[in-house]
Design a protein around this motif. Structure first.
Motif, PDB file in Angstrom:
ATOM      1  N   PHE A 115     -12.894 -11.873  55.453  1.00  0.00           N
ATOM      2  CA  PHE A 115     -13.805 -11.134  54.586  1.00  0.00           C
ATOM      3  C   PHE A 115     -14.080  -9.749  55.147  1.00  0.00           C
ATOM      4  CE2 PHE A 115     -18.127 -10.115  53.028  1.00  0.00           C
ATOM      5  CZ  PHE A 115     -17.864 -10.176  51.674  1.00  0.00           C
ATOM      6  N   ASN A 116     -13.917  -8.738  54.304  1.00  0.00           N
ATOM      7  CA  ASN A 116     -14.177  -7.358  54.691  1.00  0.00           C
ATOM      8  C   ASN A 116     -15.345  -6.805  53.889  1.00  0.00           C
ATOM      9  OD1 ASN A 116     -11.988  -7.208  56.541  1.00  0.00           O
ATOM     10  ND2 ASN A 116     -10.606  -7.043  54.799  1.00  0.00           N
ATOM     11  N   GLY A 117     -16.500  -7.419  54.040  1.00  0.00           N
ATOM     12  CA  GLY A 117     -17.684  -6.962  53.325  1.00  0.00           C
ATOM     13  C   GLY A 117     -18.328  -5.796  54.045  1.00  0.00           C
ATOM     14  N   GLN A 118     -19.593  -5.583  53.754  1.00  0.00           N
ATOM     15  CA  GLN A 118     -20.307  -4.436  54.306  1.00  0.00           C
ATOM     16  C   GLN A 118     -21.224  -4.809  55.472  1.00  0.00           C
ATOM     17  OE1 GLN A 118     -21.725  -1.609  51.272  1.00  0.00           O
ATOM     18  NE2 GLN A 118     -20.851  -3.024  49.784  1.00  0.00           N
ATOM     19  N   ALA A 119     -21.072  -6.011  56.005  1.00  0.00           N
ATOM     20  CA  ALA A 119     -21.914  -6.458  57.114  1.00  0.00           C
ATOM     21  C   ALA A 119     -21.592  -5.691  58.391  1.00  0.00           C
ATOM     22  CB  ALA A 119     -21.726  -7.954  57.339  1.00  0.00           C
ATOM     23  N   ASP A 120     -22.627  -5.547  59.238  1.00  0.00           N
ATOM     24  CA  ASP A 120     -22.438  -4.929  60.548  1.00  0.00           C
ATOM     25  C   ASP A 120     -21.762  -5.900  61.517  1.00  0.00           C
ATOM     26  OD1 ASP A 120     -23.821  -2.515  59.799  1.00  0.00           O
ATOM     27  OD2 ASP A 120     -25.678  -3.665  59.925  1.00  0.00           O
ATOM     28  N   GLN A 121     -22.057  -7.195  61.349  1.00  0.00           N
ATOM     29  CA  GLN A 121     -21.423  -8.244  62.146  1.00  0.00           C
ATOM     30  C   GLN A 121     -21.153  -9.419  61.214  1.00  0.00           C
ATOM     31  OE1 GLN A 121     -24.779  -8.185  65.157  1.00  0.00           O
ATOM     32  NE2 GLN A 121     -23.089  -8.742  66.512  1.00  0.00           N
ATOM     33  N   ILE A 122     -20.035 -10.118  61.463  1.00  0.00           N
ATOM     34  CA  ILE A 122     -19.710 -11.265  60.610  1.00  0.00           C
ATOM     35  C   ILE A 122     -18.871 -12.277  61.385  1.00  0.00           C
ATOM     36  CG2 ILE A 122     -17.669 -10.135  59.647  1.00  0.00           C
ATOM     37  CD1 ILE A 122     -18.341 -11.646  56.996  1.00  0.00           C
ATOM     38  N   LYS A 123     -19.132 -13.528  61.139  1.00  0.00           N
ATOM     39  CA  LYS A 123     -18.323 -14.619  61.679  1.00  0.00           C
ATOM     40  C   LYS A 123     -18.171 -15.643  60.563  1.00  0.00           C
ATOM     41  CE  LYS A 123     -16.484 -17.422  64.788  1.00  0.00           C
ATOM     42  NZ  LYS A 123     -15.164 -17.183  65.331  1.00  0.00           N
ATOM     43  N   VAL A 124     -16.942 -15.957  60.192  1.00  0.00           N
ATOM     44  CA  VAL A 124     -16.659 -16.959  59.160  1.00  0.00           C
ATOM     45  C   VAL A 124     -15.711 -17.985  59.772  1.00  0.00           C
ATOM     46  CG1 VAL A 124     -15.725 -17.397  56.859  1.00  0.00           C
ATOM     47  CG2 VAL A 124     -16.885 -15.231  57.324  1.00  0.00           C
ATOM     48  N   ALA A 125     -16.061 -19.261  59.633  1.00  0.00           N
ATOM     49  CA  ALA A 125     -15.195 -20.308  60.172  1.00  0.00           C
ATOM     50  C   ALA A 125     -15.415 -21.608  59.410  1.00  0.00           C
ATOM     51  CB  ALA A 125     -15.475 -20.514  61.660  1.00  0.00           C
ATOM     52  N   CYS A 126     -14.420 -22.495  59.481  1.00  0.00           N
ATOM     53  CA  CYS A 126     -14.491 -23.788  58.808  1.00  0.00           C
ATOM     54  C   CYS A 126     -14.082 -24.893  59.779  1.00  0.00           C
ATOM     55  CB  CYS A 126     -13.551 -23.827  57.605  1.00  0.00           C
ATOM     56  SG  CYS A 126     -13.997 -22.650  56.310  1.00  0.00           S
ATOM     57  N   LEU A 127     -14.670 -26.056  59.586  1.00  0.00           N
ATOM     58  CA  LEU A 127     -14.353 -27.232  60.380  1.00  0.00           C
ATOM     59  C   LEU A 127     -13.699 -28.260  59.470  1.00  0.00           C
ATOM     60  CD1 LEU A 127     -14.629 -28.831  63.075  1.00  0.00           C
ATOM     61  CD2 LEU A 127     -16.822 -29.688  62.165  1.00  0.00           C
ATOM     62  N   PRO A 128     -12.407 -28.575  59.684  1.00  0.00           N
ATOM     63  CA  PRO A 128     -11.750 -29.586  58.856  1.00  0.00           C
ATOM     64  C   PRO A 128     -12.389 -30.958  59.094  1.00  0.00           C
ATOM     65  CG  PRO A 128     -10.158 -28.386  60.214  1.00  0.00           C
ATOM     66  CD  PRO A 128     -11.521 -28.020  60.693  1.00  0.00           C
ATOM     67  N   SER A 129     -12.607 -31.683  58.015  1.00  0.00           N
ATOM     68  CA  SER A 129     -13.250 -32.997  58.108  1.00  0.00           C
ATOM     69  C   SER A 129     -12.614 -33.951  57.106  1.00  0.00           C
ATOM     70  CB  SER A 129     -14.744 -32.888  57.788  1.00  0.00           C
ATOM     71  OG  SER A 129     -15.359 -31.923  58.595  1.00  0.00           O
ATOM     72  N   VAL A 130     -12.879 -35.239  57.305  1.00  0.00           N
ATOM     73  CA  VAL A 130     -12.482 -36.257  56.343  1.00  0.00           C
ATOM     74  C   VAL A 130     -13.713 -37.126  56.098  1.00  0.00           C
ATOM     75  CG1 VAL A 130     -10.996 -38.244  55.879  1.00  0.00           C
ATOM     76  CG2 VAL A 130     -10.086 -36.274  57.117  1.00  0.00           C
TER      77      VAL A 130
END
Length: 198
Positions: free
Chosen positions: A127-142
């Motif tokens: 994501f290239n939004g307008q935030a000064d800092q950003i962290k995006v992550a996902c945890l695969p689950s079942v």
């Protein structure tokens, strides 16, 4: 005759109640602070979601923390047995420094360090939004033999921190849908801050 009498009695009671109500001043709700107004303007809305979602707590959750005013909202699917949900927490700090120094804390709250190596950033959520800092992550689950991802986006816009979490799959909320929610949140937060950067 009885019918007219009861109608007259009902009318007199209504006039009495109306008169009594006029003599009392009904207190108005307090005006929200500027920080709360910004939070409410920054929150994602039901129209940002695909079909089949609704807001669980219409008035949100109070999440005040040290040096910040915070509110959260939760959206769930119309399938009440489903585990899918999206939450958004927004915190407005008293200063830019306080927000900047708390960013890493919120990242570790959303993505615990003990299992951080299991989290990944899918290409669809770069994501290239307008935030000064950003962290995006996902945890695969079942869950119940179904594959899904628990995704989190932690962003800072000056004095504002947002945590967006969602259960992502191929049915209720796809990666594309989560990206659109992140995009909507980005636009709303920037607009609520008056387009202000850091």
């Amino acid at each position: 005759m009885k019918k007219k009498f009861f109608q007259l009695c009902n009318l007199m009671m209504f006039v009495g109640i109306l008169t009594a109500c006029q003599s009392f001043q009904i207190p108005l709700l307090p005006t929200p602070s500027p920080a709360l107004e910004r939070i409410f303007a920054s929150q994602i809305q039901l129209q940002d979601f695909p079909q089949g979602w609704y807001q669980r707590k219409p008035f949100g959750l109070i999440l005040d923390v040290q040096e910040a005013v915070g509110r959260g909202i939760v959206f769930v699917t119309s399938d009440r047995d489903a585990l899918w949900n999206v939450s958004q927490n927004i915190y407005i700090y008293e200063t830019l420094d306080a927000a900047a120094s708390s960013f890493d804390y919120w990242v570790t709250q959303a993505i615990p360090p003990q299992g951080a190596d299991s989290w990944f950033t899918p290409p669809e959520l770069v994501f290239n939004g307008q935030a000064d800092q950003i962290k995006v992550a996902c945890l695969p689950s079942v869950v119940n033999s179904m594959s899904l991802d628990a995704c989190a986006a932690i962003t800072r816009y000056g004095d504002t921190i947002m945590i967006l979490r969602g259960t992502v799959d191929d049915h209720w909320l796809t990666m594309t849908d989560f990206y659109k929610l992140l995009e909507a949140a980005d636009k709303r937060i920037v607009a609520a801050r008056g387009g202000a950067g850091q």
